[in-house]
Motif scaffolding. Structure first.
Motif, PDB file in Angstrom:
ATOM      1  N   ASN A 115       0.818  -1.213   0.000  1.00 56.66           N
ATOM      2  CA  ASN A 115       0.000   0.000   0.000  1.00 56.66           C
ATOM      3  C   ASN A 115       0.856   1.269   0.000  1.00 56.66           C
ATOM      4  N   THR A 116       2.035   1.198   0.625  1.00 49.98           N
ATOM      5  CA  THR A 116       2.926   2.367   0.612  1.00 49.98           C
ATOM      6  C   THR A 116       3.419   2.671  -0.789  1.00 49.98           C
ATOM      7  N   HIS A 117       3.805   1.624  -1.524  1.00 56.59           N
ATOM      8  CA  HIS A 117       4.322   1.816  -2.883  1.00 56.59           C
ATOM      9  C   HIS A 117       3.218   1.712  -3.935  1.00 56.59           C
ATOM     10  N   VAL A 118       1.969   1.421  -3.496  1.00 56.38           N
ATOM     11  CA  VAL A 118       0.814   1.264  -4.408  1.00 56.38           C
ATOM     12  C   VAL A 118       1.161   0.251  -5.495  1.00 56.38           C
ATOM     13  N   VAL A 119       1.537  -0.937  -5.054  1.00 53.77           N
ATOM     14  CA  VAL A 119       1.917  -2.022  -5.954  1.00 53.77           C
ATOM     15  C   VAL A 119       1.199  -3.290  -5.497  1.00 53.77           C
ATOM     16  N   PRO A 120       0.445  -3.963  -6.367  1.00 53.74           N
ATOM     17  CA  PRO A 120      -0.201  -5.215  -5.964  1.00 53.74           C
ATOM     18  C   PRO A 120       0.807  -6.354  -5.890  1.00 53.74           C
ATOM     19  N   LEU A 121       0.469  -7.346  -5.084  1.00 63.19           N
ATOM     20  CA  LEU A 121       1.326  -8.523  -4.949  1.00 63.19           C
ATOM     21  C   LEU A 121       0.990  -9.496  -6.069  1.00 63.19           C
ATOM     22  N   THR A 122       1.857  -9.603  -7.063  1.00 58.23           N
ATOM     23  CA  THR A 122       1.683 -10.531  -8.167  1.00 58.23           C
ATOM     24  C   THR A 122       2.688 -11.666  -8.033  1.00 58.23           C
ATOM     25  N   VAL A 123       2.544 -12.660  -8.897  1.00 65.55           N
ATOM     26  CA  VAL A 123       3.473 -13.793  -8.869  1.00 65.55           C
ATOM     27  C   VAL A 123       4.890 -13.319  -9.175  1.00 65.55           C
ATOM     28  N   SER A 124       5.027 -12.433 -10.165  1.00 63.78           N
ATOM     29  CA  SER A 124       6.358 -11.946 -10.528  1.00 63.78           C
ATOM     30  C   SER A 124       6.983 -11.136  -9.397  1.00 63.78           C
ATOM     31  N   LEU A 125       6.170 -10.333  -8.672  1.00 68.75           N
ATOM     32  CA  LEU A 125       6.707  -9.564  -7.555  1.00 68.75           C
ATOM     33  C   LEU A 125       7.127 -10.491  -6.419  1.00 68.75           C
ATOM     34  N   LEU A 126       6.345 -11.545  -6.179  1.00 67.89           N
ATOM     35  CA  LEU A 126       6.692 -12.506  -5.126  1.00 67.89           C
ATOM     36  C   LEU A 126       8.026 -13.175  -5.422  1.00 67.89           C
ATOM     37  N   VAL A 127       8.196 -13.611  -6.666  1.00 64.58           N
ATOM     38  CA  VAL A 127       9.446 -14.290  -7.038  1.00 64.58           C
ATOM     39  C   VAL A 127      10.617 -13.323  -6.987  1.00 64.58           C
ATOM     40  N   GLU A 128      10.400 -12.090  -7.438  1.00 67.39           N
ATOM     41  CA  GLU A 128      11.480 -11.110  -7.488  1.00 67.39           C
ATOM     42  C   GLU A 128      11.946 -10.690  -6.102  1.00 67.39           C
ATOM     43  N   ARG A 129      11.027 -10.596  -5.137  1.00 70.28           N
ATOM     44  CA  ARG A 129      11.380 -10.065  -3.822  1.00 70.28           C
ATOM     45  C   ARG A 129      11.842 -11.129  -2.830  1.00 70.28           C
ATOM     46  N   LEU A 130      11.756 -12.401  -3.217  1.00 67.69           N
ATOM     47  CA  LEU A 130      12.297 -13.430  -2.333  1.00 67.69           C
ATOM     48  C   LEU A 130      13.825 -13.340  -2.324  1.00 67.69           C
ATOM     49  N   PRO A 131      14.453 -13.623  -1.195  1.00 63.69           N
ATOM     50  CA  PRO A 131      15.922 -13.522  -1.124  1.00 63.69           C
ATOM     51  C   PRO A 131      16.594 -14.415  -2.155  1.00 63.69           C
ATOM     52  N   ALA A 132      17.637 -13.931  -2.757  1.00 62.84           N
ATOM     53  CA  ALA A 132      18.372 -14.692  -3.764  1.00 62.84           C
ATOM     54  C   ALA A 132      18.976 -15.945  -3.133  1.00 62.84           C
ATOM     55  N   GLY A 133      18.729 -17.086  -3.764  1.00 64.19           N
ATOM     56  CA  GLY A 133      19.271 -18.338  -3.259  1.00 64.19           C
ATOM     57  C   GLY A 133      18.530 -18.922  -2.089  1.00 64.19           C
ATOM     58  N   GLY A 134      17.478 -18.200  -1.610  1.00 66.19           N
ATOM     59  CA  GLY A 134      16.719 -18.700  -0.480  1.00 66.19           C
ATOM     60  C   GLY A 134      15.650 -19.688  -0.911  1.00 66.19           C
ATOM     61  N   ALA A 135      15.025 -20.314   0.065  1.00 69.48           N
ATOM     62  CA  ALA A 135      13.951 -21.250  -0.230  1.00 69.48           C
ATOM     63  C   ALA A 135      12.755 -20.506  -0.798  1.00 69.48           C
TER      64      ALA A 135
END
Length: 732
Positions: free
Chosen positions: A254-274
């Motif tokens: 809501n702060t950045h006015v961005v919906p949670l999409t599949v691509s955003l979920l994958v992009e924001r997960l830590p690199a190399g993490g589960a």
């Protein structure tokens, strides 16, 4: 034993305090419980003599109570000190550090959850000071439930349910995914299978409740209960840790006015993490159902729920803004622009994203996962012309406008020829012809604003001197008045058209309005005079009949002039009038039954009487509304339910068929719909208008209708929405 009979006084600020907060003996505790005294306010107005009549209440008990009353009056419970235990073992004690924990965030059994909800408890703090004997009196509450409750309180006191907020968005996502995986593993095999079928059973897409119920031999309502219960179990298993993580994700989106999409979920997960045990789409779907505060956008779905009353105004405001600016703003830029308007000042980012998800005339693109951008689904020539001209420092030809529009908005932005575009641009009042084949805005005028007034005055003096119509071409050629260098006949004509002292006779030929209407006057100059003389809106045919008394004209040409005339507006239903009238002539239209019937027929069925009043721009109450209802009630072509004047009365033209109504219901849903669901929507939307129509009739009509197609699941959709089934239309 002599005891005071005067009433006990408890300060108003202390009357809401629990008696159990004060140290007391078991005897006094039992006396107060038998007297139904739980709050300090229950003592107010009673006397010590009344309480002394209770069983096992002696002088020591009254003295102990008197000390508590004194402490209440001093608002200092610490002043009371006795050697008895501070709390009875039957009284629940909740430490202050965990009293704010919501009961929705801790794992409760179904039975215990029902018991606490029956007492309207919402947090652990509500349990503080509660007598377990009072809970045992509740139906289905036994000693196992009390034991479970005591165990939960001990776990809470140990800090098990006290969550520390996640450090950042990525950490919160990881916590949510782990919690969801753990919660899914705790589900029974059947519930896990039902949830998977509901979310992914149709080749990766969700299945209907009825389809899932058919496979498992249960009703659609039971499937809904199981799926909802599964999400609730996952949420409760996560406790406050999951709740704080969900809040962190919702706040970030809501702060950045961005919906949670599949691509955003994958992009924001830590690199190399589960990345979780399941497909990322699964977690977005679960969050869409489980966490209403998170703007989760699974592909191809729309969140269910009540419509926001600001939905349509927001859609319209966004369309108008995008048409005017021609940009592709981010969702945050669009939200911030809306909030500059007073009517949207309180619009939250969460509500904005929810509304944006339901939009139909706008497309949300994701060039980057965290950068949603808005654009119009369809563009008009005017929508692309204004941005192009705004960016240009000089007037442009239709060919140049089309070339720049296609370069900026795409190859399919303008599908018109240059000649057609030239004719269309001439009709827009914001666009001016500033050359033989060039168009521009007011900023492209060579003359300055103060100079234009002098030009008009000098031209008016020239007309009076010559006593004849004069063209701007002649003025620019002969220079018989002082004009700026570079000013051409087209710009001068546009300047004169803005002054009502002049009459445009066509081909940049002008005369003074005070000379009166002559045979050679342009048609557009006669039209305002004709309407002013009639003093009421006229149809095109009526205007044509009156115009032909002065000069020749054609109906197609007259219609074009009426649409483009700056002083004339359309009142709808082929009626035209002067703009200066405003809405004062609408009362004339509502008295004509044929116009009212036409308005109802054009509206999306059914239309409420209040909405019909809005169509005619009249108040719901008053003389005009009474006249409108009289026209409705006297029409044999309209159906009314109920047949009385009321803002909520439904109106529908008798020519509207059941098939059309079903199509209007199916169109906005955007997915195949079972016949029984169409029947529900028909009852909900049309009320008594189709009260005798049964499900069998609806199925028969759908089966015979060329508008509807039926898929293999028995659900219906419009022929125009064939792409919903992912079929190859060309192959068909």
């Amino acid at each position: 034993m002599e005891v005071e009979t005067q009433p006990i006084f408890i300060p108003s600020t202390a009357r809401g305090r629990l008696i159990q907060e004060f140290p007391q003996s078991v005897r006094l505790f039992n006396v107060l419980r038998n007297a139904r005294i739980k709050l300090a306010g229950d003592l107010h107005g009673r006397s010590f003599a009344d309480i002394a009549r209770s069983r096992n209440c002696g002088k020591k008990t009254i003295d102990e109570l008197r000390e508590i009353v004194r402490a209440l009056q001093r608002s200092s419970p610490e002043t009371v000190s006795f050697s008895w235990p501070r709390h009875s073992p039957n009284i629940l004690v909740v430490p202050p550090s965990v009293r704010e924990i919501s009961l929705r965030e801790i794992p409760l059994s179904v039975r215990l959850g029902h018991v606490l909800r029956s007492r309207s408890y919402k947090s652990l703090g509500d349990l503080h000071g509660t007598d377990v004997y009072d809970l045992l009196k509740i139906e289905n509450c036994g000693r196992k439930s009390i034991s479970e409750l005591r165990q939960l309180l001990r776990r809470a006191e140990a800090g098990e349910f006290t969550a520390s907020p996640p450090v950042d968005f990525s950490e919160a996502l990881v916590m949510i995914i782990r919690t969801i995986d753990a919660g899914v593993r705790e589900l029974s095999a059947r519930d896990r299978k039902i949830m998977d079928e509901r979310l992914f059973g149709n080749e990766g897409e969700s299945r209907t409740l009825e389809d899932v119920g058919r496979d498992f031999g249960m009703t659609r309502e039971r499937v809904r209960q199981i799926v909802r219960g599964a999400f609730e179990k996952i949420r409760r298993a996560g406790g406050p840790v999951l709740a704080r993580s969900l809040e962190a994700v919702a706040d970030d989106c809501n702060t950045h006015v961005v919906p949670l999409t599949v691509s955003l979920l994958v992009e924001r997960l830590p690199a190399g993490g589960a990345t979780g045990e399941r497909d990322p789409l699964f977690y977005v779907l679960v969050l869409d159902h489980m966490a209403q505060s998170i703007p989760a956008w699974p592909p191809g779905t729309t969140r269910e729920g009540a419509d926001n009353p600001q939905t349509e105004p927001v859609h319209q405001a966004l369309e108008d803004w995008l048409r005017l600016s021609g940009d592709k703003p981010t969702a945050k830029e669009a939200w911030e622009h809306l909030r500059t308007q007073p009517r949207f000042a309180e619009l939250s980012a969460s509500d904005f994203l929810t509304i944006l998800r339901r939009v139909r005339n706008l497309i949300v693109d994701f060039p980057h996962a965290d950068e949603p951008r808005l654009r119009l689904r369809r563009l008009r020539l005017f929508d692309v012309t204004l941005p192009v001209l705004n960016e240009s420092s000089e007037p442009l030809t239709p060919e140049e406008i089309i070339r720049r529009a296609r370069s900026r908005f795409g190859a399919n932005a303008v599908m018109l020829s240059a000649r057609t575009a030239e004719n269309a641009l001439s009709a827009y009042p914001e666009v001016f012809r500033l050359g033989p084949r060039s168009f521009g805005l007011r900023k492209h005028f060579i003359s300055a604003e103060p100079e234009r007034l002098d030009l008009r005055n000098r031209f008016a003096s020239l007309l009076r001197k010559e006593n004849r119509p004069i063209s701007t071409i002649e003025v620019c050629d002969k220079r018989n008045i002082a004009i700026s260098s570079g000013l051409n006949a087209y710009e001068l004509a546009e300047i004169l058209r803005e002054d009502n002292r002049f009459i445009d006779l066509g081909r940049r030929l002008f005369a003074l309005a005070e000379w009166g209407v002559e045979e050679r006057e342009h048609v557009k100059d006669l039209l305002p005079l004709i309407l002013a003389e009639a003093n009421r809106p006229l149809t095109v045919s009526d205007i044509y009949e009156r115009l032909t008394k002065f000069r020749s004209a054609t109906l197609p040409g007259l219609s074009n002039i009426l649409r483009q005339h700056p002083q004339i507006r359309s009142f709808g239903f082929s009626f035209h009038g002067l703009r200066v009238w405003g809405d004062s002539r609408n009362a004339y239209l509502v008295g004509k039954r044929s116009i009212v019937e036409q308005a109802v027929r054009r509206a999306e069925p059914p239309i409420r009487f209040a909405s019909l009043c809005e169509v005619f721009d009249i108040p719901v109450e008053g003389t005009a509304a009474a006249t409108l209802w009289k026209s409705c009630a006297g029409s044999e072509k309209l159906r009314r339910a109920p047949d009385r004047r009321d803002p909520g009365t439904l109106l529908m033209h008798k020519t509207v068929s059941l098939e059309q109504c079903l199509a209007s219901i199916c169109r906005p849903i955007g997915r195949p719909v079972p016949a029984y669901e169409l029947e529900w929507e028909l009852r909900k939307r049309f009320g008594e208008l189709f009260e005798r129509v049964r499900l069998k009739q609806i199925e028969e009509r759908l089966a015979k209708s060329p508008r509807f197609l039926r898929n293999t699941d028995g659900a219906y959709f419009l022929d125009a929405d064939l792409d919903l089934e992912s079929l190859d239309v060309e192959a068909l």
